[in-house]
Design a protein around this motif. Sequence first.
Motif, PDB file in Angstrom:
ATOM      1  N   PHE A  32       0.819  -1.214   0.000  1.00  0.00           N
ATOM      2  CA  PHE A  32       0.000   0.000   0.000  1.00  0.00           C
ATOM      3  C   PHE A  32       0.854   1.266   0.000  1.00  0.00           C
ATOM      4  O   PHE A  32       0.475   2.287   0.570  1.00  0.00           O
ATOM      5  CB  PHE A  32      -0.960   0.005   1.190  1.00  0.00           C
ATOM      6  N   SER A  33       2.017   1.173  -0.640  1.00  0.00           N
ATOM      7  CA  SER A  33       2.931   2.315  -0.661  1.00  0.00           C
ATOM      8  C   SER A  33       2.364   3.503  -1.433  1.00  0.00           C
ATOM      9  O   SER A  33       2.813   4.635  -1.246  1.00  0.00           O
ATOM     10  CB  SER A  33       4.279   1.906  -1.266  1.00  0.00           C
ATOM     11  N   ASP A  34       1.366   3.249  -2.299  1.00  0.00           N
ATOM     12  CA  ASP A  34       0.795   4.346  -3.066  1.00  0.00           C
ATOM     13  C   ASP A  34      -0.456   4.919  -2.418  1.00  0.00           C
ATOM     14  O   ASP A  34      -1.144   5.749  -3.011  1.00  0.00           O
ATOM     15  CB  ASP A  34       0.471   3.897  -4.498  1.00  0.00           C
ATOM     16  N   TYR A  35      -0.764   4.478  -1.197  1.00  0.00           N
ATOM     17  CA  TYR A  35      -1.906   5.041  -0.475  1.00  0.00           C
ATOM     18  C   TYR A  35      -1.397   6.056   0.540  1.00  0.00           C
ATOM     19  O   TYR A  35      -0.420   5.808   1.258  1.00  0.00           O
ATOM     20  CB  TYR A  35      -2.707   3.947   0.232  1.00  0.00           C
ATOM     21  N   ASP A  36      -2.054   7.198   0.614  1.00  0.00           N
ATOM     22  CA  ASP A  36      -1.645   8.283   1.496  1.00  0.00           C
ATOM     23  C   ASP A  36      -2.358   8.141   2.837  1.00  0.00           C
ATOM     24  O   ASP A  36      -3.536   8.483   2.961  1.00  0.00           O
ATOM     25  CB  ASP A  36      -1.990   9.625   0.838  1.00  0.00           C
ATOM     26  N   PHE A  37      -1.649   7.617   3.827  1.00  0.00           N
ATOM     27  CA  PHE A  37      -2.258   7.352   5.129  1.00  0.00           C
ATOM     28  C   PHE A  37      -2.277   8.631   5.962  1.00  0.00           C
ATOM     29  O   PHE A  37      -1.442   8.857   6.841  1.00  0.00           O
ATOM     30  CB  PHE A  37      -1.509   6.229   5.847  1.00  0.00           C
ATOM     31  N   ARG A  38      -3.247   9.466   5.675  1.00  0.00           N
ATOM     32  CA  ARG A  38      -3.459  10.727   6.383  1.00  0.00           C
ATOM     33  C   ARG A  38      -4.954  11.018   6.397  1.00  0.00           C
ATOM     34  O   ARG A  38      -5.757  10.258   5.860  1.00  0.00           O
ATOM     35  CB  ARG A  38      -2.714  11.869   5.679  1.00  0.00           C
ATOM     36  N   TYR A  39      -5.325  12.147   7.007  1.00  0.00           N
ATOM     37  CA  TYR A  39      -6.736  12.531   7.086  1.00  0.00           C
ATOM     38  C   TYR A  39      -7.111  13.332   5.846  1.00  0.00           C
ATOM     39  O   TYR A  39      -6.379  14.211   5.409  1.00  0.00           O
ATOM     40  CB  TYR A  39      -7.000  13.315   8.370  1.00  0.00           C
ATOM     41  N   HIS A  40      -8.272  13.010   5.289  1.00  0.00           N
ATOM     42  CA  HIS A  40      -8.709  13.579   4.018  1.00  0.00           C
ATOM     43  C   HIS A  40      -9.944  14.452   4.216  1.00  0.00           C
ATOM     44  O   HIS A  40     -10.819  14.142   5.028  1.00  0.00           O
ATOM     45  CB  HIS A  40      -9.036  12.472   3.018  1.00  0.00           C
ATOM     46  N   THR A  41     -10.020  15.515   3.430  1.00  0.00           N
ATOM     47  CA  THR A  41     -11.229  16.329   3.425  1.00  0.00           C
ATOM     48  C   THR A  41     -12.334  15.578   2.685  1.00  0.00           C
ATOM     49  O   THR A  41     -12.100  14.564   2.023  1.00  0.00           O
ATOM     50  CB  THR A  41     -10.984  17.669   2.731  1.00  0.00           C
ATOM     51  N   TYR A  42     -13.529  16.104   2.781  1.00  0.00           N
ATOM     52  CA  TYR A  42     -14.664  15.500   2.089  1.00  0.00           C
ATOM     53  C   TYR A  42     -14.415  15.431   0.587  1.00  0.00           C
ATOM     54  O   TYR A  42     -14.619  14.384  -0.038  1.00  0.00           O
ATOM     55  CB  TYR A  42     -15.933  16.309   2.389  1.00  0.00           C
TER      56      TYR A  42
END
Length: 600
Positions: A32-42
Amino acid sequence: MKQLANYSITLFLTALISLTGCITTVAQSGDFSDYDFRYHTYDETVTMLNELAEEYPQLVELYSIGKTATGQREMWMIEITNKDTGPASQKPGAYFDGNQHDNEVMGGEVATFLPYYFLSQYGEDEEITRLLDSRVLYILPLANPDGAEAYITGEVDWDPMDIDNADRLYGPGENGDDGPEDLDGDGEILKMRVENPDGDWKTYDADPRIMVRREEGDSTGTFYDLYDEGIDNDDDGEINNDPPHTRFITNRNYPGHWSSDDGQYRGAGDYPLDELNSRNIVEFIVHRPNIAMIESYHTTSGVHLRPFSARPTEDLPRKDLQDYTAILGMGTEITTYPQASIYHEFTTIDPDLTPEEQPGTRHGVFVDWGYLHHGIFSTTTELWTMEDFVNEVGWGEIPRDKPLFAIPGRYRRPDVQAKVLQWLDEHEGDPKLSGQKYVDWKTYEHPSLGEVELGGFTKYWLRNPPPGPYFKKVAVDQAEFAKRRGLLTPLVKIRDVEVERKGQNTWSVRAQIVNEGYLDTSMEQARFIGRAKPVELSLDSGNSDEHSTHEFPFLRGTRGSGFESFYYGEWEVEAPAGKEVTIKLWSKKGGEDEMSVVLK
């Protein structure tokens, strides 16, 4: 016509499979190296969902289940299944949602990661492929998009009075325009303390960074007023006294145990489902009777929770309790989170009171509604926990009595927070924390209060994990458990059809059916309340009125034992040789199957 089948059951040993589950563990195929593990806006979340829908059109349907309470946003549902293997409505369904509470944003992020997790590994991970070929997943990443957006961005983009139930939420003459804000521009809304001899707060003796309530009789020392960071926006002489309402789902507005029998204790709202968001969710689930499993992601405490919220464990049917215990035990193996009863382990219980009299019980909870009213295997996972960090530095003399997981009974306690601060001090600057920490008190010149101090935990620490590695571990662990539990739903199959000639144009047709899933085709609770439907086995020879439909009260699941229960239906058919007949199998929660044979 329909008849109750006089069926025989053959127990057939197919394989020796571990009691912990009928699923063979498959090594994780992606990093999952291409997934951004952070908080996302709507907007970021909706963009990701749309990109997945475009990339995987044969696996995804994306649609709104309704507008939110503010009318500003849609509640987006992503439906995932292999369309080539049949429509979603004919498959067992598993439902997941997150962010029912506004500030429990990690729940929304786990539910947002799930579609990526399943779709990116379809065709590579054997279990995920089997799951999407045989079941359907319904995932609602943001059950409260408006509240989540306000928490993540710190901004409110709706008119507080231009929403349903505004008077109830704000009160007459109030308009929600005096909430907290980031005064010093550091990207965080912290706490604000102001010295006041008559203040209700003081510093904690063991660690003066922590604020505790002033006790009755305290007369020496320094006392404070304590606020969220902010100013008096509406010039009424009070700070942050009228914040915009963001809790458009309270998880107390569902019909399950909404009120005690005498009405003394009850859930949120004037009546069940008067909150638009919760009503949208309930209507969605009610119109999809194939949903056999519900999971709702919340924070905090690191625990898998099962019903009931307002009743003791002994009120659960015995077999259902065994299923809850076994399946959530599988979750513990994957996530390390223990399992608990909401009523017993998440509530402060007075042993001298009956369940109806307990003032601390939670009424109107989502999972109670799903299980109590519909007999759906329903759970809540409280994500993220301070337990591991305190374990590392040691609990010392801190008592660890019940309720172990309830936030008021644990993570808001000053002795526990002091241990958390000790751990943070020892790991100061660790890149895994992504800058999240405890901000020591610092002076600030407030426009109306003069000199104040700002300090406290940053946003992503006590209730939600910091972006990065901690965030990733929570998301991936929960996705792994979601995969396993999705495959535990019932799944009915026609195993074999035998044709025997009885005369020139007379035939005996005998079908063998089975439930390949772990769970029965209905839970004991569903049968008890009359929500379960019998499993139907029918024969279609072009004139179906000639043939009976066999009904089975339910088909037993395997329970991971390696045994399958076989059931049979038999018909006498009048038709010429070469005629094709079709056997059809239907289960409300276990899906559908059919098999055609030629009479010969």
